[in-house]
Design a protein around this motif. Structure first.
Motif, PDB file in Angstrom:
ATOM      1  N   ASN A   1       0.838  -1.181   0.000  1.00  0.00           N
ATOM      2  CA  ASN A   1       0.000   0.000   0.000  1.00  0.00           C
ATOM      3  C   ASN A   1       0.879   1.238   0.000  1.00  0.00           C
ATOM      4  OD1 ASN A   1      -1.851   2.019   0.406  1.00  0.00           O
ATOM      5  ND2 ASN A   1      -2.886   1.014   2.113  1.00  0.00           N
ATOM      6  N   ARG A   2       1.212   1.722  -1.197  1.00  0.00           N
ATOM      7  CA  ARG A   2       2.119   2.856  -1.313  1.00  0.00           C
ATOM      8  C   ARG A   2       1.373   4.178  -1.426  1.00  0.00           C
ATOM      9  NH1 ARG A   2       6.351   0.766  -5.830  1.00  0.00           N
ATOM     10  NH2 ARG A   2       4.757  -0.723  -6.410  1.00  0.00           N
ATOM     11  N   GLY A   3       0.055   4.159  -1.565  1.00  0.00           N
ATOM     12  CA  GLY A   3      -0.661   5.402  -1.814  1.00  0.00           C
ATOM     13  C   GLY A   3      -1.554   5.850  -0.689  1.00  0.00           C
ATOM     14  N   SER A   4      -1.364   5.285   0.514  1.00  0.00           N
ATOM     15  CA  SER A   4      -2.284   5.551   1.612  1.00  0.00           C
ATOM     16  C   SER A   4      -2.324   7.007   2.022  1.00  0.00           C
ATOM     17  CB  SER A   4      -1.919   4.685   2.811  1.00  0.00           C
ATOM     18  OG  SER A   4      -0.596   4.951   3.222  1.00  0.00           O
ATOM     19  N   MET A   5      -1.244   7.748   1.783  1.00  0.00           N
ATOM     20  CA  MET A   5      -1.196   9.131   2.220  1.00  0.00           C
ATOM     21  C   MET A   5      -1.480  10.108   1.081  1.00  0.00           C
ATOM     22  SD  MET A   5      -0.652   8.883   5.382  1.00  0.00           S
ATOM     23  CE  MET A   5      -0.266  10.583   5.810  1.00  0.00           C
ATOM     24  N   ALA A   6      -1.724   9.600  -0.127  1.00  0.00           N
ATOM     25  CA  ALA A   6      -1.871  10.482  -1.285  1.00  0.00           C
ATOM     26  C   ALA A   6      -3.320  10.570  -1.735  1.00  0.00           C
ATOM     27  CB  ALA A   6      -0.993   9.995  -2.429  1.00  0.00           C
ATOM     28  N   LYS A   7      -3.714  11.778  -2.157  1.00  0.00           N
ATOM     29  CA  LYS A   7      -5.033  11.987  -2.744  1.00  0.00           C
ATOM     30  C   LYS A   7      -4.870  12.103  -4.259  1.00  0.00           C
ATOM     31  CE  LYS A   7      -5.885  15.621  -0.204  1.00  0.00           C
ATOM     32  NZ  LYS A   7      -6.569  16.803   0.364  1.00  0.00           N
ATOM     33  N   VAL A   8      -5.746  11.428  -5.008  1.00  0.00           N
ATOM     34  CA  VAL A   8      -5.671  11.422  -6.467  1.00  0.00           C
ATOM     35  C   VAL A   8      -6.979  11.949  -7.046  1.00  0.00           C
ATOM     36  CG1 VAL A   8      -5.285  10.037  -8.537  1.00  0.00           C
ATOM     37  CG2 VAL A   8      -4.139   9.413  -6.403  1.00  0.00           C
ATOM     38  N   LEU A   9      -6.868  12.871  -7.998  1.00  0.00           N
ATOM     39  CA  LEU A   9      -8.028  13.369  -8.739  1.00  0.00           C
ATOM     40  C   LEU A   9      -7.974  12.792 -10.149  1.00  0.00           C
ATOM     41  CD1 LEU A   9     -10.426  15.289  -9.372  1.00  0.00           C
ATOM     42  CD2 LEU A   9      -8.722  17.083  -9.835  1.00  0.00           C
ATOM     43  N   VAL A  10      -9.055  12.145 -10.588  1.00  0.00           N
ATOM     44  CA  VAL A  10      -9.148  11.591 -11.939  1.00  0.00           C
ATOM     45  C   VAL A  10     -10.145  12.431 -12.731  1.00  0.00           C
ATOM     46  CG1 VAL A  10      -9.592   9.554 -13.356  1.00  0.00           C
ATOM     47  CG2 VAL A  10      -8.702   9.285 -11.029  1.00  0.00           C
ATOM     48  N   ILE A  11      -9.703  12.973 -13.884  1.00  0.00           N
ATOM     49  CA  ILE A  11     -10.567  13.794 -14.734  1.00  0.00           C
ATOM     50  C   ILE A  11     -10.702  13.095 -16.086  1.00  0.00           C
ATOM     51  CG2 ILE A  11     -10.937  16.077 -15.741  1.00  0.00           C
ATOM     52  CD1 ILE A  11      -8.934  17.203 -13.705  1.00  0.00           C
ATOM     53  N   ASP A  12     -11.928  12.614 -16.392  1.00  0.00           N
ATOM     54  CA  ASP A  12     -12.158  11.877 -17.637  1.00  0.00           C
ATOM     55  C   ASP A  12     -13.644  11.929 -17.949  1.00  0.00           C
ATOM     56  OD1 ASP A  12     -12.508   9.726 -19.625  1.00  0.00           O
ATOM     57  OD2 ASP A  12     -10.457   9.164 -19.089  1.00  0.00           O
ATOM     58  N   GLU A  13     -14.001  12.127 -19.219  1.00  0.00           N
ATOM     59  CA  GLU A  13     -15.417  12.190 -19.598  1.00  0.00           C
ATOM     60  C   GLU A  13     -16.080  10.825 -19.606  1.00  0.00           C
ATOM     61  OE1 GLU A  13     -15.711  14.239 -23.318  1.00  0.00           O
ATOM     62  OE2 GLU A  13     -15.778  16.200 -22.344  1.00  0.00           O
ATOM     63  N   ASP A  14     -15.295   9.777 -19.768  1.00  0.00           N
ATOM     64  CA  ASP A  14     -15.837   8.412 -19.833  1.00  0.00           C
ATOM     65  C   ASP A  14     -16.124   7.927 -18.416  1.00  0.00           C
ATOM     66  OD1 ASP A  14     -16.414   5.763 -20.140  1.00  0.00           O
ATOM     67  OD2 ASP A  14     -14.770   5.352 -21.532  1.00  0.00           O
ATOM     68  N   ARG A  15     -17.394   7.827 -18.076  1.00  0.00           N
ATOM     69  CA  ARG A  15     -17.767   7.474 -16.700  1.00  0.00           C
ATOM     70  C   ARG A  15     -17.355   6.052 -16.344  1.00  0.00           C
ATOM     71  NH1 ARG A  15     -20.626  11.319 -14.219  1.00  0.00           N
ATOM     72  NH2 ARG A  15     -21.580  12.952 -15.512  1.00  0.00           N
ATOM     73  N   SER A  16     -17.305   5.163 -17.329  1.00  0.00           N
ATOM     74  CA  SER A  16     -16.865   3.797 -17.031  1.00  0.00           C
ATOM     75  C   SER A  16     -15.373   3.797 -16.670  1.00  0.00           C
ATOM     76  CB  SER A  16     -17.122   2.878 -18.231  1.00  0.00           C
ATOM     77  OG  SER A  16     -16.362   3.288 -19.357  1.00  0.00           O
ATOM     78  N   THR A  17     -14.599   4.649 -17.356  1.00  0.00           N
ATOM     79  CA  THR A  17     -13.177   4.778 -17.020  1.00  0.00           C
ATOM     80  C   THR A  17     -13.016   5.359 -15.620  1.00  0.00           C
ATOM     81  OG1 THR A  17     -12.554   5.104 -19.344  1.00  0.00           O
ATOM     82  CG2 THR A  17     -10.992   5.862 -17.677  1.00  0.00           C
ATOM     83  N   LEU A  18     -13.829   6.369 -15.298  1.00  0.00           N
ATOM     84  CA  LEU A  18     -13.788   6.962 -13.961  1.00  0.00           C
ATOM     85  C   LEU A  18     -14.066   5.917 -12.886  1.00  0.00           C
ATOM     86  CD1 LEU A  18     -15.609  10.425 -14.261  1.00  0.00           C
ATOM     87  CD2 LEU A  18     -13.177   9.996 -13.948  1.00  0.00           C
ATOM     88  N   ALA A  19     -15.122   5.119 -13.113  1.00  0.00           N
ATOM     89  CA  ALA A  19     -15.497   4.116 -12.119  1.00  0.00           C
ATOM     90  C   ALA A  19     -14.403   3.062 -11.956  1.00  0.00           C
ATOM     91  CB  ALA A  19     -16.822   3.457 -12.527  1.00  0.00           C
ATOM     92  N   ARG A  20     -13.814   2.645 -13.087  1.00  0.00           N
ATOM     93  CA  ARG A  20     -12.776   1.627 -13.038  1.00  0.00           C
ATOM     94  C   ARG A  20     -11.529   2.140 -12.310  1.00  0.00           C
ATOM     95  NH1 ARG A  20     -12.526   0.955 -17.973  1.00  0.00           N
ATOM     96  NH2 ARG A  20     -10.474   1.726 -18.582  1.00  0.00           N
ATOM     97  N   LEU A  21     -11.118   3.379 -12.613  1.00  0.00           N
ATOM     98  CA  LEU A  21      -9.926   3.937 -11.975  1.00  0.00           C
ATOM     99  C   LEU A  21     -10.163   4.239 -10.499  1.00  0.00           C
ATOM    100  CD1 LEU A  21      -8.557   6.352 -14.732  1.00  0.00           C
ATOM    101  CD2 LEU A  21      -7.665   4.126 -14.047  1.00  0.00           C
ATOM    102  N   GLU A  22     -11.361   4.695 -10.178  1.00  0.00           N
ATOM    103  CA  GLU A  22     -11.665   4.975  -8.770  1.00  0.00           C
ATOM    104  C   GLU A  22     -11.584   3.693  -7.945  1.00  0.00           C
ATOM    105  OE1 GLU A  22     -14.999   7.296  -6.059  1.00  0.00           O
ATOM    106  OE2 GLU A  22     -15.571   6.558  -8.048  1.00  0.00           O
ATOM    107  N   LEU A  23     -12.129   2.601  -8.478  1.00  0.00           N
ATOM    108  CA  LEU A  23     -12.082   1.312  -7.779  1.00  0.00           C
ATOM    109  C   LEU A  23     -10.634   0.840  -7.638  1.00  0.00           C
ATOM    110  CD1 LEU A  23     -13.581  -1.118  -6.577  1.00  0.00           C
ATOM    111  CD2 LEU A  23     -13.698  -2.087  -8.890  1.00  0.00           C
ATOM    112  N   LEU A  24      -9.879   0.929  -8.718  1.00  0.00           N
ATOM    113  CA  LEU A  24      -8.494   0.459  -8.723  1.00  0.00           C
ATOM    114  C   LEU A  24      -7.640   1.244  -7.721  1.00  0.00           C
ATOM    115  CD1 LEU A  24      -6.289  -1.289 -10.288  1.00  0.00           C
ATOM    116  CD2 LEU A  24      -5.892   0.791 -11.617  1.00  0.00           C
ATOM    117  N   LEU A  25      -7.742   2.565  -7.762  1.00  0.00           N
ATOM    118  CA  LEU A  25      -6.905   3.406  -6.908  1.00  0.00           C
ATOM    119  C   LEU A  25      -7.304   3.312  -5.440  1.00  0.00           C
ATOM    120  CD1 LEU A  25      -6.763   6.517  -9.268  1.00  0.00           C
ATOM    121  CD2 LEU A  25      -4.839   5.010  -8.701  1.00  0.00           C
ATOM    122  N   THR A  26      -8.599   3.257  -5.189  1.00  0.00           N
ATOM    123  CA  THR A  26      -9.070   3.129  -3.804  1.00  0.00           C
ATOM    124  C   THR A  26      -8.607   1.808  -3.203  1.00  0.00           C
ATOM    125  OG1 THR A  26     -11.027   4.472  -4.309  1.00  0.00           O
ATOM    126  CG2 THR A  26     -11.101   3.126  -2.313  1.00  0.00           C
TER     127      THR A  26
END
Length: 485
Positions: free
Chosen positions: A3-28
């Motif tokens: 778990n290398r990202g526990s202290m970092a906040k990430v903002l994902v900006i993308d018009e494709d909502r399926s991409t947003l959902a996939r990246l949000e799940l992966l990063l979380t």
């Protein structure tokens, strides 16, 4: 997975909502606190609200282009870590992305493991920067006002004063040594007061008296020998913006009287003219000298001083802002990296420690100049001791002028006089700043043009012979050699 990202906040900006959902799940799942936005405008708003540590940005956005979003993110925080994604992978887009300051560039066709690898690399780089004195995005916001960086109490008070002054158009006097950033402070005040109007700066020490009057007030055709056309002055061109008079202490007594009348009546006449012209611009002045002392010595009008000193700001020298040095280094390196189109991550721990020991007689300007020269010549992403040959001596310490028993004695073992020290310093500046004109050298030395000329004559220094003008035509190898020396 670690778990290398526990202290970092990430903002994902993308018009494709399926991409947003996939990246949000992966990063979380990987331990990152994740925020999403489906438009460029929403992404910029989310960034200002949350100040994330990393941004994953799609290049192709329909409302605001991805490159525009990137530029605005870096304008808001030059240390922003932005990873660009695009479905169209081509050389031109990749070059543009990296030139603008993106951390990395990945195709949308990349698998999730590849994307996570880039995110981990950015997160690790961010953590390294923090250990070397950098700040997270949210923390950085608290230490920044425009291009002014500061964490100490005095700088925080200046930030507050800028906010107060932005609510009025009161005349402001900014005091501080050369190189402390007086013009930057004036620009920030202007930006928050009348950003759509012009900001006009005039260096009173760089223009002779007769020309300065025309520069400020303008002139009518035929008012003097070379006045072939009417010329508008800075006060007229300033409209409802800001006229910044730098080094006001160098203005002649005669011109001081005319400026006083302008401030009292808020109107003036062009040189050779009769029409009254109203002054609408805000007046901000700056000086590297103590005007109160000059008033006592009869060198500056007391009535003008009180007119200028409605509100005063004192900018502390860098030697009194040690806690700001790591912040300034990170800020300047990010700016220099963009200007030079080079990826420079920071300075070594040894260099940072040396910077903290140095007294910085040239203040922030000296620090920036050193970093620019090092950035031009650097071979690696981290600037180390070898990138600052002019400051690191044989002892391995920066700025031997700060150390007892090094440069205080002449060749015969006698202590140097103040004139000796001044002459050595002027010659050193001429050597290091090869190619700059006299006005620029006066700014670096913190003296007026007439004073500079007197000192050159006093010490028998030839502006041309000592290589200043010659540097303009020197080839690159010669310039590199001079820098390395």
């Amino acid at each position: 997975m670690q778990n290398r990202g526990s202290m970092a906040k990430v903002l994902v900006i993308d018009e494709d909502r399926s991409t947003l959902a996939r990246l949000e799940l992966l990063l979380t799942k990987d331990g990152y606190e994740t925020v999403t936005a489906s438009t460029g405008t929403d992404g910029l708003n989310r960034y200002v609200e949350r100040y994330p540590d990393l941004v994953i940005l799609d290049v192709f956005l329909s409302d605001v282009g991805g490159f525009t979003v990137l530029e605005e993110l870096l304008e808001e925080n030059e240390q922003a870590m932005v990873i660009l994604m695009t479905a169209q992978l081509d050389m031109e887009t990749a070059i543009r992305a990296m030139k603008l300051g993106a951390f990395d560039y990945v195709p949308k066709t990349a698998d999730m493991a590849e994307l996570l690898s880039v995110v981990h690399k950015a997160s690790n780089t961010l953590e390294t920067d923090r250990q070397q004195g950098g700040l997270s995005g949210e923390a950085f916001r608290n230490y920044k006002a425009g291009d002014i960086i500061g964490a100490g109490r005095e700088m925080r008070e200046i930030f507050k004063m800028v906010g107060v002054l932005s609510r009025s158009r009161a005349t402001v006097l900014i005091e501080g040594e050369s190189g402390t950033g007086k013009e930057l402070v004036a620009k920030v005040i202007h930006k928050h007061t009348s950003s759509n109007e012009p900001f006009i700066a005039v260096n009173c020490s760089a223009i002779v008296e007769t020309l300065l009057e025309s520069e400020l007030f303008g002139h009518e055709k035929g008012s003097f020998t070379s006045a072939f056309n009417r010329q508008l002055g800075k006060f007229e061109l300033g409209r409802y913006g800001t006229v910044f008079l730098d080094e006001i202490s160098e203005m002649s007594i005669n011109l001081q009287a005319k400026l006083l009348r302008v401030l009292q009546e808020m109107e003036f006449e062009r040189v050779g003219g009769k029409d009254k012209i109203q002054v609408h611009a805000r007046i901000i002045t700056a000086t590297n000298k103590n005007l109160r002392t000059l008033v006592r010595e009869g060198k500056f009008r007391a009535d003008l001083y009180y007119r200028l000193n409605i509100v005063s700001l004192k900018i502390p020298p860098l030697r009194e802002r040690q806690e700001d040095i790591p912040l300034l280094v990170n800020h300047l390196i990010a700016k220099i990296g963009r200007d030079l189109s080079r990826r420079i991550s920071g300075v070594s721990e040894e260099v940072m420690e040396a910077f903290l020991r140095y007294t910085w007689p040239g203040n922030v300007r000296e620090l920036e100049n050193l970093l620019v020269r090092a950035g031009v010549m650097a071979k690696g992403r981290i600037l180390d001791k070898s990138d600052f040959p002019e400051l690191f001596k044989e002892s391995g310490k920066i700025g031997a002028m700060n150390e007892p028993g090094s440069d205080e004695y002449d060749d015969f073992g006698r202590l140097l006089t103040l004139d000796d020290v001044e002459e050595r310093y002027i010659r050193k500046v001429l050597q290091l700043e090869r190619g700059k004109n006299k006005g620029e050298l006066c700014d670096i030395l913190g003296i007026s043009r007439p004073t500079f000329e007197r000192k050159l004559e006093k010490y028998g220094i030839s502006f041309e012979r000592d290589g200043i003008d010659q540097g303009l035509s020197a080839n690159l190898s010669e310039v590199e050699e001079k820098i390395r020396q």
